[in-house]
Design an enzyme around this catalytic site. Sequence first.
Site, PDB file in Angstrom:
ATOM      1  N   ASN A 102       0.860  -1.178   0.000  1.00  0.00           N
ATOM      2  CA  ASN A 102       0.000   0.000   0.000  1.00  0.00           C
ATOM      3  C   ASN A 102       0.899   1.232   0.000  1.00  0.00           C
ATOM      4  O   ASN A 102       1.469   1.579   1.032  1.00  0.00           O
ATOM      5  CB  ASN A 102      -0.894  -0.035   1.259  1.00  0.00           C
ATOM      6  CG  ASN A 102      -1.727   1.214   1.414  1.00  0.00           C
ATOM      7  OD1 ASN A 102      -1.837   2.016   0.485  1.00  0.00           O
ATOM      8  ND2 ASN A 102      -2.324   1.391   2.586  1.00  0.00           N
ATOM      9  N   TRP A 103       1.026   1.842  -1.154  1.00  0.00           N
ATOM     10  CA  TRP A 103       1.943   2.992  -1.268  1.00  0.00           C
ATOM     11  C   TRP A 103       1.351   4.245  -0.618  1.00  0.00           C
ATOM     12  O   TRP A 103       2.038   5.247  -0.483  1.00  0.00           O
ATOM     13  CB  TRP A 103       2.260   3.285  -2.740  1.00  0.00           C
ATOM     14  CG  TRP A 103       3.057   2.222  -3.440  1.00  0.00           C
ATOM     15  CD1 TRP A 103       3.398   0.983  -2.971  1.00  0.00           C
ATOM     16  CD2 TRP A 103       3.627   2.315  -4.758  1.00  0.00           C
ATOM     17  NE1 TRP A 103       4.132   0.292  -3.912  1.00  0.00           N
ATOM     18  CE2 TRP A 103       4.283   1.087  -5.025  1.00  0.00           C
ATOM     19  CE3 TRP A 103       3.638   3.293  -5.751  1.00  0.00           C
ATOM     20  CZ2 TRP A 103       4.952   0.826  -6.230  1.00  0.00           C
ATOM     21  CZ3 TRP A 103       4.292   3.039  -6.955  1.00  0.00           C
ATOM     22  CH2 TRP A 103       4.949   1.818  -7.187  1.00  0.00           C
ATOM     23  N   HIS A 146      -9.672   0.892   5.029  1.00  0.00           N
ATOM     24  CA  HIS A 146      -8.403   1.127   5.736  1.00  0.00           C
ATOM     25  C   HIS A 146      -8.662   2.086   6.895  1.00  0.00           C
ATOM     26  O   HIS A 146      -9.468   3.016   6.779  1.00  0.00           O
ATOM     27  CB  HIS A 146      -7.378   1.713   4.762  1.00  0.00           C
ATOM     28  CG  HIS A 146      -5.978   1.683   5.291  1.00  0.00           C
ATOM     29  ND1 HIS A 146      -5.533   2.560   6.250  1.00  0.00           N
ATOM     30  CD2 HIS A 146      -4.933   0.867   5.018  1.00  0.00           C
ATOM     31  CE1 HIS A 146      -4.268   2.303   6.537  1.00  0.00           C
ATOM     32  NE2 HIS A 146      -3.881   1.273   5.800  1.00  0.00           N
ATOM     33  N   GLU A 151      -7.051   4.498   7.912  1.00  0.00           N
ATOM     34  CA  GLU A 151      -6.816   5.901   7.561  1.00  0.00           C
ATOM     35  C   GLU A 151      -8.019   6.507   6.849  1.00  0.00           C
ATOM     36  O   GLU A 151      -8.215   7.719   6.867  1.00  0.00           O
ATOM     37  CB  GLU A 151      -5.536   6.012   6.713  1.00  0.00           C
ATOM     38  CG  GLU A 151      -4.298   5.794   7.574  1.00  0.00           C
ATOM     39  CD  GLU A 151      -3.064   5.320   6.830  1.00  0.00           C
ATOM     40  OE1 GLU A 151      -3.041   5.361   5.589  1.00  0.00           O
ATOM     41  OE2 GLU A 151      -2.117   4.889   7.512  1.00  0.00           O
ATOM     42  N   GLY A 186       2.170   2.122  10.683  1.00  0.00           N
ATOM     43  CA  GLY A 186       3.107   3.229  10.514  1.00  0.00           C
ATOM     44  C   GLY A 186       3.815   3.661  11.791  1.00  0.00           C
ATOM     45  O   GLY A 186       4.421   4.728  11.833  1.00  0.00           O
ATOM     46  N   SER A 197       3.230  -2.269  10.324  1.00  0.00           N
ATOM     47  CA  SER A 197       4.685  -2.209  10.478  1.00  0.00           C
ATOM     48  C   SER A 197       5.377  -3.537  10.154  1.00  0.00           C
ATOM     49  O   SER A 197       6.358  -3.904  10.806  1.00  0.00           O
ATOM     50  CB  SER A 197       5.052  -1.726  11.882  1.00  0.00           C
ATOM     51  OG  SER A 197       4.540  -0.427  12.108  1.00  0.00           O
ATOM     52  N   GLY A 226       2.708  -1.252   4.308  1.00  0.00           N
ATOM     53  CA  GLY A 226       2.676   0.160   3.963  1.00  0.00           C
ATOM     54  C   GLY A 226       4.076   0.687   3.710  1.00  0.00           C
ATOM     55  O   GLY A 226       4.626   0.554   2.623  1.00  0.00           O
ATOM     56  N   GLY A 227       4.691   1.262   4.745  1.00  0.00           N
ATOM     57  CA  GLY A 227       5.987   1.931   4.603  1.00  0.00           C
ATOM     58  C   GLY A 227       7.040   1.093   3.898  1.00  0.00           C
ATOM     59  O   GLY A 227       7.739   1.598   3.006  1.00  0.00           O
TER      60      GLY A 227
HETATM   61  C1  PEP Z   1      -0.926  -0.074   5.891  1.00  0.00           C
HETATM   62  O1  PEP Z   1      -0.873   1.014   5.327  1.00  0.00           O
HETATM   63  O2  PEP Z   1      -1.878  -0.803   5.668  1.00  0.00           O
HETATM   64  C2  PEP Z   1       0.162  -0.449   6.787  1.00  0.00           C
HETATM   65  C3  PEP Z   1       0.100  -1.593   7.394  1.00  0.00           C
HETATM   66  O3  PEP Z   1       1.198   0.444   6.930  1.00  0.00           O
HETATM   67  P1  PEP Z   1       2.622   0.162   7.641  1.00  0.00           P
HETATM   68  O4  PEP Z   1       3.150  -1.137   7.085  1.00  0.00           O
HETATM   69  O5  PEP Z   1       3.459   1.329   7.289  1.00  0.00           O
HETATM   70  O6  PEP Z   1       2.353   0.028   9.104  1.00  0.00           O
END
Ligand code: PEP
Length: 248
Positions: free
Chosen positions: A11-12, A100, A102, A176, A208, A229-230
Site C-alpha cells: 500500500n503505497w 483502511h 486511515e 506506521g 509495520s 505500507g511503509g
Molecule cells: C498499511 O498502510 O496498511 C500499513 C500496514 O502500513 P505500515 O506497514 O506502514 O504500518
Amino acid sequence: MAIRTKLVAGNWKMNGLLDDGTALAHRLRERATAAGATLGCELLVCPPATLLSTVGGVLADSGIALGGQNCHGAPKGAFTGDISAEMLADVGCSYVILGHSERRQGHGETDAVVRGKIAGAWRAGLVAILCVGETHAQRQAGEAVEIVSSQLGGSIPDAADAATLVVAYEPVWAIGTGLTATIEDIAAMHAEIRSRIPSGTRILYGGSVNPKNADAILALSDVDGALVGGASLSADDFWAIAQNCPAG
Ligand code: PEP
C-alpha cells in the site's frame, strides 16, 4: 480444503510522483522477472490513483497485480474527487483496499459505507481487501475481538466468498508506528476472524511489517500474507518480505 496462496500487498498510500513511482515499479518488475516461479506468493501493489496507469503499464505481464487504495460504491455519477471500482478495473486493477483505518478515521467511513464499497468492487469484478482492526485504547480495554467482529459483521455483504474477499487485520496502533502485535495476539485474532468469514478466505496481517519481522508473522498458519505500507516503498524491503513465502 482450498489452498490459500499467500498474498503480499504493498500500500503505497499518498506516496510517489511519476519519476519515483515508475522507478519503484521497474525495480519490482526486474525482481519478479528474475525470480520466476521461486516466489510462493502473489504480489500486489496499490499505488496512488495518479500512478495506476503508469505503474500498471510497467508491471504488465510481470505477475505483479495492480490494486486501488479506495473506491466509491457507485459506478459513476456526481461524486467529485471520487473514483469508481469500474474505473479501477478499467486501468487494470484486480484488487482494491477498502475500509483502511486511515479512511475510517480520516474520512469518516462507517462499516455501512465500506459495505457499499465492497459491493461496488464486486460489481466491477475486483477482489476487495477489507481492513479491520482495533485502536490501542480498545485493545487495552479488552475489546479488540468485539470491535473486529463488529467491523466484519457490518462491512461484509451477504454474498461474500473466498474468491472475491480478502480480510486484512491491521491493529490501528501498529500502522506506521514501528509497533507490531505480538505473534500470539496475531495468531489469536486471525483464528477469531477465520471463524467469522467464508471458508478459504485469505487473512493478511498489516501493521509495520518489515523484512525483520515478516518471517515469524508469515509462518503463522492463519496468516495468508501481509499488507505492507511503509516497507513497500522500498523494492528491496518489499521483496525481502515476499521472500518469506517460499514456493511450495
Ligand atoms: C498499511 O498502510 O496498511 C500499513 C500496514 O502500513 P505500515 O506497514 O506502514 O504500518
